[in-house]
Design a protein around this motif. Structure first.
Motif, short mmCIF file in Angstrom:
data_model
loop_
_atom_site.label_atom_id
_atom_site.label_comp_id
_atom_site.label_asym_id
_atom_site.label_seq_id
_atom_site.Cartn_x
_atom_site.Cartn_y
_atom_site.Cartn_z
N ALA A 270 1.10 -1.11 -0.46
CA ALA A 270 -0.19 -0.21 0.02
C ALA A 270 1.25 1.45 -0.03
N GLY A 271 2.11 1.07 1.05
CA GLY A 271 2.80 2.30 0.75
C GLY A 271 3.28 2.21 -0.59
N GLY A 272 3.87 1.58 -1.73
CA GLY A 272 4.23 2.15 -2.92
C GLY A 272 5.52 3.17 -2.95
N GLY A 273 6.69 3.18 -1.73
CA GLY A 273 7.43 3.86 -2.01
C GLY A 273 7.42 4.27 -0.96
N GLU A 274 6.98 4.85 0.25
CA GLU A 274 6.98 5.18 1.36
C GLU A 274 8.30 4.82 2.41
N PRO A 275 9.13 5.18 2.99
CA PRO A 275 10.36 5.30 3.49
C PRO A 275 10.30 3.78 4.61
N VAL A 276 11.20 2.93 5.37
CA VAL A 276 10.47 1.97 5.51
C VAL A 276 9.86 2.55 7.38
N ALA A 277 10.97 3.23 7.72
CA ALA A 277 10.47 3.96 8.90
C ALA A 277 8.72 3.79 8.71
N THR A 278 8.41 5.32 7.92
CA THR A 278 6.91 5.18 8.05
C THR A 278 5.68 3.66 7.51
N ILE A 279 6.72 2.85 7.14
CA ILE A 279 5.67 1.79 6.60
C ILE A 279 5.80 0.27 8.13
N GLN A 280 6.80 1.11 8.99
CA GLN A 280 6.93 0.60 10.04
C GLN A 280 5.85 0.86 11.23
N ALA A 281 6.39 2.17 11.20
CA ALA A 281 5.17 2.75 12.10
C ALA A 281 3.89 2.68 11.91
N ALA A 282 3.11 2.54 10.44
CA ALA A 282 2.10 2.62 10.39
C ALA A 282 1.95 0.44 10.59
N GLY A 284 2.69 -0.60 12.90
CA GLY A 284 3.04 -0.65 14.64
C GLY A 284 4.13 -1.46 14.62
N VAL A 285 5.22 -1.23 13.74
CA VAL A 285 6.58 -2.18 14.48
C VAL A 285 8.09 -0.63 14.44
N PRO A 286 8.63 -0.74 15.45
CA PRO A 286 9.71 0.08 16.68
C PRO A 286 10.65 -0.01 14.70
N ALA A 287 10.62 1.62 14.54
CA ALA A 287 12.22 1.90 13.47
C ALA A 287 12.43 1.48 12.99
N THR A 288 13.36 1.45 14.96
CA THR A 288 14.76 0.26 14.38
C THR A 288 14.51 -1.29 14.30
N ALA A 289 14.00 -1.74 14.33
CA ALA A 289 13.22 -3.33 14.36
C ALA A 289 12.93 -3.81 12.73
N LEU A 290 14.31 -3.92 12.51
CA LEU A 290 15.04 -4.12 10.76
C LEU A 290 14.08 -5.59 10.88
N GLY A 291 14.81 -6.13 12.07
CA GLY A 291 14.65 -7.34 11.91
C GLY A 291 13.12 -8.26 11.85
N CYS A 292 12.18 -7.58 11.66
CA CYS A 292 11.01 -8.03 11.51
C CYS A 292 10.72 -8.25 9.86
N TRP A 293 11.38 -7.67 9.07
CA TRP A 293 11.22 -8.21 7.54
C TRP A 293 12.37 -9.28 7.38
N GLY A 294 13.18 -9.77 8.82
CA GLY A 294 14.12 -11.47 7.93
C GLY A 294 12.89 -12.15 7.57
N PRO A 295 11.74 -12.80 8.25
CA PRO A 295 11.34 -14.00 7.52
C PRO A 295 11.36 -13.94 5.84
N ALA A 296 10.66 -12.61 5.74
CA ALA A 296 10.60 -12.52 4.11
C ALA A 296 11.56 -12.15 2.99
N GLU A 297 13.00 -11.25 3.74
CA GLU A 297 13.82 -11.45 2.84
C GLU A 297 14.68 -13.20 2.99
N ARG A 298 14.43 -13.88 3.99
CA ARG A 298 14.94 -14.83 4.03
C ARG A 298 14.41 -16.38 3.14
N GLU A 299 12.80 -15.75 2.14
CA GLU A 299 12.25 -16.30 1.39
C GLU A 299 12.61 -15.59 0.29
N GLY A 300 13.24 -14.80 0.27
CA GLY A 300 14.02 -13.88 -1.67
C GLY A 300 12.18 -13.31 -1.77
#
Length: 915
Positions: A270-282, A284-300
């Motif tokens: 839905a963000g379509g180019g919004e910054p990662v910090a805005t996407i995580q805030a929307a 409900g994930v803290p801006a510094t918690a980049l580990g939340c993307w891990g499962p999606a990254e590992r699946e490519g």
């Protein structure tokens, strides 16, 4: 091979491999007859393998195939059995030990298989098969093969030699190492299609989307062929339902993600180019918690880098969006609106989440659209205005926003978008004035795209409203009908325009408009209806004296005045007016009707570098925006320049391409311009008969001009192409008919052309008189090519009359003009005439005074910029050329300068003689 769009180079590689295997020893790029195809899902690997198999069958090469499968990746020898089973009848010919190993692997024996014996047996089996017919192993999804089969294929690939008639092609996803343990095989990486190929593939789909939807699909697909086909069939960049073959690619991987990660991905789509910090805030994930993307990254599925998140494949976005519920998608937009700090994006997200008509949301969107238009992004503005209209609860506001959307679509050159908004407006109101003026824009967009008949049909639909609309509306409606008829050249359209012009309401409206010196409609009327050169000149003077071309003049007004100046053959004023309009088009939208005329005038006026810039800029824009008529009409001055510069084959190609672009039966004005360019190329080629046929089509059988503006300007070229008594008599008759049609008040340019024609095909005893009259008026210098051509023909005539001194004087003047312009083809013809007249042309000492004298004007400009240290891309950006064109010009300039490379340019220009 059957052509796959955008994969021509890859097909050549595969065809060369098959040809090499068939020829037993001919190799392409490597001693090992094997190729690995690597690319993301949907890039066309399987399609390429299919083409390869078809080509191999056609040339007598056998293929043995296998497909990798995730479910069988743990089953030993699954792929090898699939690959070799068609050759199982040869297993009995193998020696005992390898025969037992191959039998157990391929046919499912019970003994443990010894790897060494198996690998040797597979190689021997393939060599026996190749004794019958050359063999190519074709393996798809090689990254999903079982480990034992992969090891056997690696062994075979490393031992194939020039004497073997065996090849191997493996395809898979990954980084080029679909064969673990062996990265040395030649690899062909399939990246995304280029823009042109992607557009062509999309347009080949049945019911392909058009307008804004087409652009959105191309942008979302990012050049991936499968994504282009899937999204094109869905008609949307984010369909909520995918076909089974596309759904299977990522469905399982997305479904298996934990709920918080799935929610995060929905917000990212839905963000379509919004910054990662805005996407995580929307989400409900803290801006510094980049580990939340891990499962999606590992699946490519995604790549998170810096402040951005990128989906690895276009169809991942569609899969994520399709698996989300409508409420989840709506909540994602609301969350982004709450978390964002960009007012424009916040407004867009609020609008996407809006389920009912809401004036607050619509007003916010209107502000976003205004800002987009202010920065020149008319395409974005059109989309936002459309959404604002959908959100508007009040009919008057909704209608106004639809009108704004239509205007923005027109400014963006989007004919399909204009048509969509026009239909929406017609459903919204029956106000005569609104319907007439919006129909005018719709017709103008259609004309830009070469759809003249459709434009006339639209205009005729509102003719009954003439009595109920304003005087300006009635006058403009009649003017647009005249313009469409003028462009098409179709008699019935001319009749339709004449019938409307004869209506009492139109005559009265025109009288009132012309009486108002400040009415913009009178400029359009003048442009559409005035063809008499004298009348056009008088009208132009009056309008300029009245200040109609002042600092506040719009691009459209300047362009309309430019058309009047062109009709008056006032090339200096026409170029100035069109150029001013051209400079403002970025801000006021593409009033692109005049761009091809500006380019043609610049060529005729001798300003070829400026013409190159206009042609380069607007050809690209016309292709991007689908303005087919503009692109086709620009091909005429482009081809003219190519012919004059000594590249007639290129000129013929440009004309042929333009003829395929639009229906010329519906665009006869463009047809005449293209015929003129084709005739010049034919003359350069020495094919006078072809040139005469092209030019004669600009006149009726009785010699009357088919088009009052274009046809008379071709009369001298027709006379020059005439050969033999019959054609000369015919050309003389045409010249007489043109003179009669023009009347007594003509222009210096047409007098030059008519005297030139009379000198070539008129009475012989009057030829010199007409040559001199053609050169007498000093304003002829405004058309340097035409004036120099008169001198060329006069010089030829003098030489044939055994007057060599006079001939050399005339030919030398022509040569200097052609050399200054860079008209290589005509300059070479003059040099040949000079040699025949006993002269080699200008003295060498004169040419040695400037080391750049032998270069064309464009080559000189490029050389000077390169000597100043600019790179090819920087030069290309400055001159509106491609880097390849710049490199080509430099390559041809070096021998003329007596140097071998770029590093010597500065020394050449520092020489004292360089001026």
């Amino acid at each position: 091979m059957t052509a796959l769009v955008g994969r021509e180079a890859e097909q050549r590689v595969l065809a060369a491999l098959v040809d090499g295997v068939r020829a037993s020893g001919l190799r392409t790029g490597s001693e090992r007859p094997a190729v690995v195809l690597v690319g993301e899902a949907g890039t066309g690997k399987t399609a390429l393998l299919g083409v390869l198999e078809g080509y191999a069958a056609a040339v007598g090469v056998r293929t043995l195939g296998a497909d990798g499968c995730r479910a069988e990746s743990e089953v030993p020898f699954a792929a090898l059995s699939q690959l070799l089973l068609p050759a199982a009848d040869l297993i009995d010919e193998l020696p005992a030990h390898p025969r037992a190993a191959v039998t157990d692997a391929v046919l499912g024996g019970e003994e443990a298989v010894a790897p060494g014996a198996l690998h040797l047996g597979v190689l021997q089996l393939l060599r026996r098969a190749a004794r019958r017919d050359p063999v190519v192993l074709v393996v798809d999804d090689a990254d999903r093969l079982d480990r034992e089969s992969l090891r056997a294929l690696v062994f075979v690939s490393r031992r194939l030699g020039p004497a073997d008639r065996i090849g191997m092609v493996l395809a898979g996803r990954g980084d080029g190492r679909v064969l673990p343990g062996d990265a040395s095989l030649p690899t062909v990486e399939l990246g995304p299609l280029d823009d042109a190929s992607a557009a062509l593939l999309l347009d080949r789909r049945p019911a392909a989307p058009t307008g804004a939807a087409r652009r959105d699909v191309l942008r979302a697909a990012a050049g991936n062929p499968l994504a282009i086909e899937v999204l094109a069939d869905a008609g949307s960049p984010l369909p909520v339902e995918l076909p089974r073959r596309a759904e299977a690619l990522f469905d399982a991987a997305v479904r298996d993600l934990p709920d918080p990660v799935s929610r995060l991905l929905v917000v990212a789509v839905a963000g379509g180019g919004e910054p990662v910090a805005t996407i995580q805030a929307a989400a409900g994930v803290p801006a510094t918690a980049l580990g939340c993307w891990g499962p999606a990254e590992r699946e490519g599925l995604v790549v998170v880098e810096g402040a951005t998140v990128t989906f690895r494949h276009p169809l991942v976005r569609s899969t994520v969006w399709g698996l989300a519920s409508a409420e989840e998608r709506r909540r994602a937009h609301l969350a982004l609106a709450a978390a964002g700090d960009d007012p424009e994006l916040v407004a867009l997200h609020r609008a996407e989440a809006c389920l009912t008509r809401d004036e607050d949301v619509a007003a916010e969107l209107a502000g976003v659209a205004h800002d987009a238009a202010e920065r020149g992004d008319h395409r974005a503005a059109a989309g936002v205005w459309r959404r604002a209209a959908e959100c508007s609860p009040h009919p008057a506001a909704r209608l106004e926003r639809l009108r704004q959307a239509l205007g923005a679509s027109y400014a963006a050159g989007d004919a399909d978008g204009v048509a969509e908004q026009h239909e929406a407006i017609r459903a919204e109101t029956d106000d005569p004035t609104v319907l007439v003026f919006t129909t005018l824009l719709a017709a103008a967009a259609l004309m830009l795209h070469g759809r003249q008949r459709e434009a006339v049909r639209r205009l005729q639909e509102v003719v009954p409203l003439i009595g109920a609309t304003t005087a300006a509306g009635a006058s403009l409606l009649a003017s647009f009908l005249c313009l469409a008829a003028d462009s098409s050249g179709v008699p019935e359209q001319r009749s339709a325009a004449d019938a409307v012009m004869a209506l009492p309401a139109v005559r009265e409206a025109v009288r009132r408009v012309l009486a108002d010196a400040d009415a913009p409609a009178d400029l359009m009327w003048a442009r559409a209806t005035v063809y008499d050169r004298g009348e056009a000149a008088d009208l132009l003077d009056r309008m300029l004296v009245a200040g109609r071309a002042g600092p506040d003049a719009t691009a459209n007004d300047l362009q309309n005045l430019g058309f009047v100046a062109d009709r008056a053959d006032d090339v200096r004023r026409a170029v100035e007016l069109f150029a001013r309009a051209h400079d403002r088009m970025h801000h006021e939208g593409p009033a692109a009707f005049g761009v091809p005329i500006l380019a043609a005038l610049l060529v005729e006026h001798g300003r070829w570098s400026a013409a190159d810039q206009v042609i380069a800029r607007w050809t690209e824009l016309a292709h991007t925006r689908g303005m087919h008529r503009v692109a086709a009409e620009l091909a005429a001055p482009r081809a003219t320049l190519a012919a004059l510069r000594g590249a007639p084959d290129r000129a013929h190609d440009l004309v042929a391409e333009a003829r395929r672009r639009i229906d010329l039966a519906d665009n006869r004005l463009v047809d005449l311009r293209l015929r003129s360019a084709a005739a010049l190329a034919a003359m350069v080629d020495g094919d006078r008969a072809q040139a005469y046929r092209q030019l004669r089509a600009a006149f009726t059988a009785a010699g009357e001009p088919l088009h009052p503006g274009v046809s008379p300007r071709l009369v001298a070229a027709l006379a020059a192409a005439a050969s033999g008594p019959g054609e000369r008599r015919d050309a003389a008759m045409v010249a007489d008919r043109v003179r009669t049609a023009l009347g007594t008040r003509t222009s210096p340019r047409l007098r030059l052309l008519l005297h030139h024609a009379d000198a070539l095909v008129g009475e012989e005893q009057q030829a010199e008189h007409h040559f001199r009259l053609a050169l007498a008026d000093p304003t002829g210098q405004d058309w340097p090519v035409e004036r120099a051509t008169v001198r060329l023909h006069y010089g030829e005539w003098l030489r044939r009359r055994r007057r060599p001194l006079e001939a050399r004087e005339m030919l030398t003047a022509a040569l200097e003009a052609f050399d200054e312009l860079g008209a290589v083809a005509l300059a070479e013809r003059v040099r040949a005439e000079l040699r025949a007249a006993g002269s080699a042309g200008p003295k060498e000492t004169e040419r040695e005074a400037d080391p750049l004298a032998d270069l064309t004007p464009q080559q000189r400009e490029i050389v000077r910029l390169a000597a100043a240290g600019l790179r090819n891309r920087e030069i290309a950006d400055r001159l509106f050329l491609s880097p390849r064109t710049v490199g080509s010009h430099l390559h041809h300039a070096y021998p003329k300068l007596g140097i071998s490379g770029r590093h010597q340019l500065a020394a050449v220009l520092r020489a004292p003689s360089s001026g």
